[in-house]
Design an enzyme around this catalytic site. Structure first.
Site, PDB file in Angstrom:
ATOM      1  N   GLN B 130     -71.808 -37.787  -1.806  1.00  0.00           N
ATOM      2  CA  GLN B 130     -70.545 -37.984  -2.515  1.00  0.00           C
ATOM      3  C   GLN B 130     -69.371 -37.611  -1.628  1.00  0.00           C
ATOM      4  OE1 GLN B 130     -69.503 -34.881  -5.057  1.00  0.00           O
ATOM      5  NE2 GLN B 130     -68.599 -36.128  -6.668  1.00  0.00           N
ATOM      6  N   SER B 165     -72.819 -32.599   0.348  1.00  0.00           N
ATOM      7  CA  SER B 165     -74.240 -32.271   0.446  1.00  0.00           C
ATOM      8  C   SER B 165     -74.983 -33.452   1.056  1.00  0.00           C
ATOM      9  CB  SER B 165     -74.860 -32.024  -0.932  1.00  0.00           C
ATOM     10  OG  SER B 165     -74.060 -31.200  -1.689  1.00  0.00           O
ATOM     11  N   GLU B 248     -71.976 -35.571 -13.052  1.00  0.00           N
ATOM     12  CA  GLU B 248     -72.220 -34.385 -12.240  1.00  0.00           C
ATOM     13  C   GLU B 248     -72.289 -33.155 -13.133  1.00  0.00           C
ATOM     14  OE1 GLU B 248     -69.109 -33.432  -9.434  1.00  0.00           O
ATOM     15  OE2 GLU B 248     -70.483 -32.230  -8.248  1.00  0.00           O
ATOM     16  N   GLU B 381     -62.572 -22.590 -13.598  1.00  0.00           N
ATOM     17  CA  GLU B 381     -61.224 -22.673 -14.167  1.00  0.00           C
ATOM     18  C   GLU B 381     -60.926 -24.104 -14.620  1.00  0.00           C
ATOM     19  OE1 GLU B 381     -62.058 -21.003 -11.384  1.00  0.00           O
ATOM     20  OE2 GLU B 381     -61.844 -19.049 -12.330  1.00  0.00           O
TER      21      GLU B 381
END
Lengths: 362, 411
Positions: B130, B165, B248, B381
């Site tokens: 990604q 990744s 995700e 957050e």
């Protein structure tokens, strides 16, 4: 694995109960009743128990009950918690019903299911399920003498289920020799009383280990399903607070647009979503007699009780000044939540129970 | 009179699953196995044939590896293949492809793109990564600066991506790039499929505070991407990216997690095996975390049951938030519990793990690696903002960045 969702019938049941409660027992009315000294709402109980037939949800059909079960009773409790409704559902339709189911008492279960009578287990509300404690009432023949402190849902009960060293007894509450002394309680909406028995005549429901098993069944059902009531309390607090911060303007903005508040409410929503899964698991285990019931029950009280308290505390704080008034119903929920966190044992007691059950010794 | 044509039939994906029940899928698997001996076929051939038989992901449309059946049947299919000793597609190794690329291509790709990409994605022949985050665009992903400029039938892409990744093993990347800097930031983005083997792509390891490098930086310098590898319309990149990000965050696995299945199991095991470490305070802390971990497990299980019944709830957005908090608190407590042993670390060398191995390493590693859980894939957050805005319906913070051209924003 337990089904943790709500079935279609359970959702319908919820809708019916919520509609009735919002019409017959809005929070302002509950507060007005509390101000009158005795919050108990006999008319509301009659509607719930006799007309809607909900007192007998967990009573077998052969005794005139709904033949449904604890999952459905848990849904009713969610709604009763959401309304802080001053009715003895937890004490009579859950705890006493579980005790009477354990001893298979046809006559009393039939009366309870019909809404013709309510019963209360004569044990302090703070009693946790677990090894039996020394009874404070002794039996001489069928005559009972002793005191029990801080009993919930007993003030208007018709029958008291009294554990003694000599078995479990049923005592009609209006018998001479039975004294019921109302307490000034932290929770305005769940009255407690001290019971004093002076050679009060009753009859034995069970003896020996069967008696202890019945009491344990009642306390376990109470602790497991109190979690659903706590879920309802928490849901009302979150919904009401969200609504308030969306419409309350300070600094020319809705206060709910400030991230400091949004994050607190998001965290609370997460906790409540978890409490829902935990409470459903406890009700589901209880309903099917799952061997995981003791763990599910201890977990339910260790988790859901603090969530309800947190929700009620946030509700008061995020309402600001109005939240600290007597006029706003937030305090009814705060008091219900904090008292409920002591009812059937504190979270700490239940964590200690879990330590034994899941092999995490101290 | 004008003949009014009948409305087109709904796409299989939109239709509730046809009456395919567990018995029927088991039968289909058996029939398939009768014609494809897993012991005789090469794993790749076997997986390709399984895809072509519609037994890859049964909730996908017919012709794209599925049967347009209920998602709830997938565990039945997987279990039947596992019982027959068939090779699987190593789902943990191709998580980004399965969890993020596939749903995005399925929802926004052309028929040609779906046919080209989904099969090798599912079989694991082509690994996906990604290419979203940038050094200047983390939580504020829509502010990203990687530029894609049209040139003939191609786009020419230049920029830097980060926290990628398995880019060092990937064939394809899900790329979000800016195609119009004069528009407000969300409107000037376009989504591409980027060939990681193309000239101008450079992948470098990004060393993290655990000492190893799970992630990469990807430098894109004049990389040419054919327009047929654009996913969705020009300027629609943000909408397409939202599909990727939703998937995700709803990273719920197929099966139910057992009690003590996560890091809490490691902590509980240490507690049981080493009574000499126990103190009153630690006991209380262990029990509190056990309760929260079990509540989180039941919540994930409830969400799984809802998804299986086709009634997804918003609880998915909470799962990652919860597990990040728990992993951090549990690993922190574990490090204190082991005391002096917690002063040591196993290995600071720069290694290139493909999978995060929480359980196989030391408490120190778990403590440090868990710090990433509240940052990767959306910070805690940002997740709280999402819950507050989308689930609770709280008003947005006033914003200064949504209506101005991207090129005029401070950065």
């Amino acid at each position: 694995m337990t089904d943790l969702r709500y079935g279609e019938l359970e959702q319908e049941l919820r809708g019916t109960v919520r509609e009735m409660l919002s019409a017959q027992s809005p929070p302002e009315q509950v507060l007005a009743r509390c101000e009158g000294g005795d919050p108990y709402d006999p008319k509301l109980w009659r509607t719930l128990a006799a007309e809607m037939g909900l007192a007998g949800l967990a009573v077998p059909e052969r005794y005139g009950g709904g033949g449904a079960g604890w999952r459905e009773a848990a849904v009713v409790l969610e709604e009763l918690g959401r309304a802080v409704a001053p009715v003895p559902y937890l004490g009579s339709a859950v705890v006493a019903t579980a005790v009477l189911r354990a001893v298979d008492d046809r006559a009393l279960l039939t009366d309870l299911a019909a809404g013709a009578a309510t019963a209360a287990l004569a044990a302090p509300f703070a009693t946790a399920p677990g090894p039996p404690t020394d009874p404070t009432v002794r039996a001489a023949g069928d005559n009972l003498t002793g005191t029990v402190r801080g009993v919930a849902d007993a003030l208007h009960a018709d029958v008291l289920l009294v554990p003694t060293g000599d078995g479990l007894f049923a005592v009609p509450a209006d018998t001479p020799g039975v004294g019921r002394h109302p307490l000034v309680t932290l929770d305005l909406t769940r009255p407690l009383c001290d019971l004093s028995l002076a050679a009060a005549p009753g009859w034995r429901l069970a003896a020996g280990p069967e008696s202890a098993r019945a009491v344990a069944a009642g306390l376990t059902a109470g602790a497991a399903l109190l979690a659903s009531e706590q879920l309802g309390v928490a849901e009302w607090c979150l919904d009401t607070t969200v609504e308030y911060v969306r419409t309350r303007y300070q600094f020319a903005r809705p206060v709910g647009s400030f991230q400091a508040l949004k994050h607190r409410l998001a965290d609370l929503w997460v906790e409540i979503a978890q409490a829902r899964a935990v409470a459903r698991h406890a009700a589901g285990c209880l309903a099917t007699g799952d061997p995981d019931t003791p763990v599910a029950t201890a977990l339910a009280q260790a988790f859901c009780a603090p969530v309800a308290v947190h929700a009620a505390e946030e509700c008061v704080q995020l309402h600001g000044g109005i939240g600290f008034t007597w006029e706003h119903p937030a305090h009814l929920y705060l008091k219900r939540a904090k008292s409920g966190a002591i009812g059937f044992g504190t979270a700490d007691r239940h964590r200690a129970t879990l330590a034994t059950l899941v092999d995490l010794p101290g | 009179m004008v003949a009014i044509p009948p409305p087109p039939p709904p796409r299989p994906a939109d239709r509730p699953g046809p009456p395919i029940d567990p018995a029927r899928v088991r039968q289909l698997v058996e029939q398939f196995l009768a014609g494809h001996d897993p012991a005789a076929l090469a794993p790749r051939e076997f997986l390709r044939a399984r895809f072509d038989a519609g037994l890859a992901w049964v909730h996908y449309p017919v012709g794209l590896g599925g049967l347009a059946a209920s998602r709830a049947l997938q565990p039945v299919v997987d279990a039947s293949f596992a019982a027959a000793g068939a090779p699987d597609n190593e789902p943990r190794r191709i998580g980004i492809g399965l969890g993020m690329a596939a749903p995005t291509i399925r929802a926004h790709g052309t028929d040609e793109q779906r046919r080209r990409f989904l099969r090798p994605l599912w079989t694991g022949e082509e690994i996906w990564c990604q290419l979203f985050s940038e050094p200047g665009a983390g939580s504020d992903l829509a502010a990203l600066a990687t530029r894609a400029v049209p040139d003939g039938d191609d786009w020419v892409v230049t920029g830097q991506k980060v926290w990628t990744s398995i880019a060092h093993q990937a064939r394809w990347g899900l790329l979000l790039a800016r195609t119009d800097p004069d528009l407000p930031k969300h409107q000037g983005l376009t989504y591409f499929i980027c060939d990681l083997t193309a000239p101008g792509v450079e992948v470098r390891p990004l060393r993290q505070l655990t000492g190893e490098a799970e992630f990469n930086e990807v430098f894109l310098t004049g990389v040419r991407i054919p327009d047929r590898h654009r996913l969705g319309a020009v300027g629609q990149g943000w909408q397409v990216a939202r599909t990727t990000l939703m998937n995700e965050r709803v990273a719920i696995g197929g099966g139910a997690q057992p009690r003590e299945g996560g890091l809490i199991g490691v902590l509980a095991q240490t507690w049981r095996e080493r009574p000499e470490l126990r103190t009153t305070g630690l006991h209380d802390a262990v029990l509190r975390l056990w309760v929260r971990a079990e509540a989180a497990r039941l919540t994930a299980e409830r969400l799984r049951q809802q998804l299986a019944a086709g009634e997804p709830g918003p609880e998915g957005s909470a799962a990652k938030l919860t597990f990040a908090q728990l992993n951090q608190e549990i690993s922190s407590l574990e490090l204190e519990l082991v005391g002096a042993d917690g002063l040591q670390y196993d290995d600071w060398r720069l290694r290139r793990p493909v999978l995060v191995d929480f359980a196989g390493r030391t408490p120190g590693y778990r403590y440090l690696r868990a710090k990433g859980n509240s940052i990767e894939g959306g910070t805690s957050e940002i997740l709280r903002n999402i819950i507050a805005d989308r689930v609770l319906g709280l008003p947005s913070e006033p914003r200064v960045d949504t209506d101005r051209p991207w090129k005029d924003l401070p950065r």
